[in-house]
Design an enzyme around this catalytic site. Structure first.
Site, PDB file in Angstrom:
ATOM      1  N   LYS A  88     -27.942  27.419 -16.864  1.00  0.00           N
ATOM      2  CA  LYS A  88     -29.143  26.609 -17.099  1.00  0.00           C
ATOM      3  C   LYS A  88     -30.164  27.509 -17.797  1.00  0.00           C
ATOM      4  CE  LYS A  88     -30.663  23.689 -14.004  1.00  0.00           C
ATOM      5  NZ  LYS A  88     -31.326  23.103 -12.805  1.00  0.00           N
ATOM      6  N   GLU A  99     -32.298  17.300 -24.564  1.00  0.00           N
ATOM      7  CA  GLU A  99     -31.904  18.450 -23.751  1.00  0.00           C
ATOM      8  C   GLU A  99     -30.420  18.394 -23.416  1.00  0.00           C
ATOM      9  OE1 GLU A  99     -31.832  18.277 -19.571  1.00  0.00           O
ATOM     10  OE2 GLU A  99     -33.602  16.965 -19.510  1.00  0.00           O
ATOM     11  N   ALA A 113     -40.982  25.684 -14.496  1.00  0.00           N
ATOM     12  CA  ALA A 113     -41.430  26.303 -15.750  1.00  0.00           C
ATOM     13  C   ALA A 113     -41.675  25.259 -16.833  1.00  0.00           C
ATOM     14  CB  ALA A 113     -40.397  27.318 -16.233  1.00  0.00           C
ATOM     15  N   ASP A 114     -41.166  24.042 -16.631  1.00  0.00           N
ATOM     16  CA  ASP A 114     -41.412  22.974 -17.606  1.00  0.00           C
ATOM     17  C   ASP A 114     -42.910  22.743 -17.794  1.00  0.00           C
ATOM     18  OD1 ASP A 114     -38.692  22.622 -17.737  1.00  0.00           O
ATOM     19  OD2 ASP A 114     -38.654  20.787 -16.534  1.00  0.00           O
ATOM     20  N   LYS A 163     -39.746  14.119 -11.531  1.00  0.00           N
ATOM     21  CA  LYS A 163     -38.687  13.698 -10.610  1.00  0.00           C
ATOM     22  C   LYS A 163     -39.308  13.249  -9.292  1.00  0.00           C
ATOM     23  CE  LYS A 163     -35.032  16.574 -12.614  1.00  0.00           C
ATOM     24  NZ  LYS A 163     -35.788  17.228 -13.702  1.00  0.00           N
TER      25      LYS A 163
END
Length: 255
Positions: free
Chosen positions: A117, A51, A172-173, A190
């Protein structure tokens, strides 16, 4: 390698919709794939997607550039080809060059070039406005899948935020993991997130989750190796066997 080869075999049977969309993206000059990545995919050489929001929004310059190049070198040192993914002047790029990565990293200090982003919802806007952008986990998965890259390595996963039962703040991941067939290797959600709820969401979305380590290894929490949250499938590194390969491959086949 058994897992990677199994997933590549499944790639021979992409959906008609996915294949046509990928061709349209490339033919309309919306997606560029580096020659190195094209050759690696053609030769069945392992390719690892990377990414770029860690470059644009995760670290400051010049640490972001140093980190991005170090990660690419680590992938090469382990026998694979790195494919850093991002958006440059509104075009999706798979396999960004050192010059492009440098440009992206330096742009974080320039208000006029400040990168966007890019998640799934942002792709049409970024394409139409010809913007510079760093791809999130979701954005990276989408572009990787378009060109046939099956494995993506990253750091912390987005997830369910604390208090999501009130504000519905969910990355949204997570939905992308349930809809786009790319295997994601990460250091867990995270640590600021509600990791238990994140695991529940992934279960609902039909996402296979497993951990590497001795029996009983819990989900990591990004910086923390153990979040205290268990996972359904606990497989030590040396037990990446045909059974696990079969389970993951089935998910890819029916995604």
């Amino acid at each position: 390698m058994t897992l990677i080869n199994s997933l590549r075999a499944l790639r021979r049977f992409p959906s008609v919709t996915s294949a046509s969309v990928s061709k349209r993206f490339i033919s309309n000059n919306l997606l560029s794939v580096s020659d190195e990545i094209k050759q690696a995919l053609n030769d069945n050489t392992p390719v690892v997607a990377l990414e770029s929001t860690v470059i644009t929004h995760g670290l400051k310059y010049p640490e972001n550039l140093e980190f991005a190049l170090a990660v690419e070198q680590t992938v090469r040192d382990n026998g694979a080809i790195p494919a850093t993914i991002g958006f440059f002047e509104g075009k999706g790029v798979v396999g960004a060059s050192k010059e492009q990565i440098t440009y992206l990293a330096e742009a974080t200090n320039d208000p006029e070039r400040k990168p966007t982003k890019v998640s799934r919802r942002d792709i049409p806007y970024v394409l139409s406005k010809k913007l510079l952008g760093g791809t999130t986990i979701a954005g990276t998965m989408i572009l990787a899948n378009k060109v046939g890259i099956d494995v993506f390595a990253t750091g912390g996963l987005g997830g369910v935020h604390r208090g999501a039962e009130i504000n519905f703040d969910i990355s949204a991941d997570l939905s992308e993991l349930g809809r786009t067939p790319v295997g994601v290797v990460c250091s867990g959600p995270k640590s600021i997130l509600d990791i238990a709820k994140t695991m529940e969401y992934l279960e609902t979305a039909g996402v296979h989750v497993s951990t590497y380590g001795p029996k009983g290894t819990n989900i990591p929490g990004f910086f923390a190796p153990d979040s205290g949250v268990p996972v359904c499938f606990k497989r030590p590194f040396y037990q990446l066997d045909p059974l696990l390969t079969f389970i993951v491959s089935l998910q890819f086949l029916f995604s």
